[in-house]
Design a protein around this motif. Structure first.
Motif, PDB file in Angstrom:
ATOM      1  N   GLN A 142       0.842  -1.191   0.000  1.00 11.10           N
ATOM      2  CA  GLN A 142       0.000   0.000   0.000  1.00 11.10           C
ATOM      3  C   GLN A 142       0.883   1.249   0.000  1.00 11.10           C
ATOM      4  OE1 GLN A 142      -3.477   0.034  -0.016  1.00 11.10           O
ATOM      5  NE2 GLN A 142      -3.166  -2.148  -0.412  1.00 11.10           N
ATOM      6  N   PRO A 143       0.686   2.174  -0.941  1.00 12.80           N
ATOM      7  CA  PRO A 143       1.480   3.409  -0.915  1.00 12.80           C
ATOM      8  C   PRO A 143       0.961   4.368   0.147  1.00 12.80           C
ATOM      9  CG  PRO A 143      -0.041   3.443  -2.754  1.00 12.80           C
ATOM     10  CD  PRO A 143      -0.177   2.096  -2.103  1.00 12.80           C
ATOM     11  N   SER A 144       1.871   5.144   0.730  1.00 11.09           N
ATOM     12  CA  SER A 144       1.448   6.195   1.659  1.00 11.09           C
ATOM     13  C   SER A 144       0.745   7.279   0.845  1.00 11.09           C
ATOM     14  CB  SER A 144       2.661   6.781   2.385  1.00 11.09           C
ATOM     15  OG  SER A 144       3.497   7.478   1.477  1.00 11.09           O
ATOM     16  N   GLU A 145       0.111   8.225   1.512  1.00 10.03           N
ATOM     17  CA  GLU A 145      -0.625   9.273   0.803  1.00 10.03           C
ATOM     18  C   GLU A 145       0.298  10.073  -0.100  1.00 10.03           C
ATOM     19  OE1 GLU A 145      -3.110  11.787   3.207  1.00 10.03           O
ATOM     20  OE2 GLU A 145      -3.740  10.095   4.442  1.00 10.03           O
ATOM     21  N   ARG A 146       1.460  10.468   0.420  1.00  9.73           N
ATOM     22  CA  ARG A 146       2.398  11.274  -0.361  1.00  9.73           C
ATOM     23  C   ARG A 146       2.974  10.477  -1.526  1.00  9.73           C
ATOM     24  NH1 ARG A 146       3.469  15.394  -3.045  1.00  9.73           N
ATOM     25  NH2 ARG A 146       5.497  16.362  -2.825  1.00  9.73           N
ATOM     26  N   VAL A 147       3.275   9.225  -1.315  1.00  9.08           N
ATOM     27  CA  VAL A 147       3.806   8.393  -2.390  1.00  9.08           C
ATOM     28  C   VAL A 147       2.756   8.211  -3.477  1.00  9.08           C
ATOM     29  CG1 VAL A 147       4.601   6.069  -2.995  1.00  9.08           C
ATOM     30  CG2 VAL A 147       5.560   7.240  -1.014  1.00  9.08           C
ATOM     31  N   ALA A 148       1.489   8.064  -3.105  1.00 10.96           N
ATOM     32  CA  ALA A 148       0.426   7.936  -4.099  1.00 10.96           C
ATOM     33  C   ALA A 148       0.379   9.189  -4.979  1.00 10.96           C
ATOM     34  CB  ALA A 148      -0.919   7.705  -3.418  1.00 10.96           C
ATOM     35  N   GLN A 149       0.538  10.370  -4.391  1.00 15.58           N
ATOM     36  CA  GLN A 149       0.568  11.620  -5.156  1.00 15.58           C
ATOM     37  C   GLN A 149       1.772  11.645  -6.093  1.00 15.58           C
ATOM     38  OE1 GLN A 149       0.726  14.710  -2.219  1.00 15.58           O
ATOM     39  NE2 GLN A 149      -1.458  14.602  -1.747  1.00 15.58           N
ATOM     40  N   LEU A 150       2.936  11.192  -5.592  1.00 16.33           N
ATOM     41  CA  LEU A 150       4.141  11.196  -6.409  1.00 16.33           C
ATOM     42  C   LEU A 150       4.030  10.206  -7.559  1.00 16.33           C
ATOM     43  CD1 LEU A 150       6.868  11.447  -3.637  1.00 16.33           C
ATOM     44  CD2 LEU A 150       6.176  13.221  -5.234  1.00 16.33           C
ATOM     45  N   LEU A 151       3.392   9.067  -7.340  1.00 14.26           N
ATOM     46  CA  LEU A 151       3.210   8.085  -8.404  1.00 14.26           C
ATOM     47  C   LEU A 151       2.308   8.641  -9.500  1.00 14.26           C
ATOM     48  CD1 LEU A 151       2.861   4.762  -6.375  1.00 14.26           C
ATOM     49  CD2 LEU A 151       4.871   5.613  -7.625  1.00 14.26           C
ATOM     50  N   LYS A 152       1.258   9.380  -9.108  1.00 10.38           N
ATOM     51  CA  LYS A 152       0.395  10.024 -10.093  1.00 10.38           C
ATOM     52  C   LYS A 152       1.187  11.048 -10.906  1.00 10.38           C
ATOM     53  CE  LYS A 152      -4.236   9.864  -8.101  1.00 10.38           C
ATOM     54  NZ  LYS A 152      -5.309  10.671  -7.518  1.00 10.38           N
ATOM     55  N   GLU A 153       2.020  11.812 -10.211  1.00  8.62           N
ATOM     56  CA  GLU A 153       2.838  12.830 -10.877  1.00  8.62           C
ATOM     57  C   GLU A 153       3.812  12.172 -11.860  1.00  8.62           C
ATOM     58  OE1 GLU A 153       6.425  15.755  -9.476  1.00  8.62           O
ATOM     59  OE2 GLU A 153       4.652  15.682  -8.183  1.00  8.62           O
ATOM     60  N   ALA A 154       4.423  11.062 -11.459  1.00  6.58           N
ATOM     61  CA  ALA A 154       5.373  10.358 -12.331  1.00  6.58           C
ATOM     62  C   ALA A 154       4.656   9.788 -13.558  1.00  6.58           C
ATOM     63  CB  ALA A 154       6.068   9.247 -11.560  1.00  6.58           C
TER      64      ALA A 154
END
Length: 83
Positions: free
Chosen positions: A66-78
């Motif tokens: 499970q990604p953390s909230e911030r990592v989920a945002q970064l994955l969307k950005e990537a």
């Protein structure tokens, strides 16, 4: 439970984060299973701000990490930058 989260590095007032796969019970900067990228929030000029090993992230998400909230945002950005 596996988590994809940020582990802080760098020096005082110059943060640098590794995207790591780890057990959620481990400390933030503790041991990890695999490093799957990095995030440099203070990147300037030609420096790379975000790098993600998308194939490895997809693998870990498929096995239940499970990604953390911030990592989920970064994955969307990537993903947005790659498209």
């Amino acid at each position: 439970m596996l988590t994809i989260r940020l582990a802080r590095g760098g020096s005082k007032k110059r943060p640098f984060y590794q995207l790591t796969v780890t057990d959620s019970r481990n400390p933030r900067d503790g041991s990890h299973i695999e490093q799957v990228g990095f995030f440099n929030p203070v990147a300037r000029g030609q420096e790379v701000r975000l790098s993600v090993k998308e194939d490895r992230v997809a693998h870990w998400l498929s096995v239940g990490a499970q990604p953390s909230e911030r990592v989920a945002q970064l994955l969307k950005e990537a993903a947005k930058a790659a498209a």
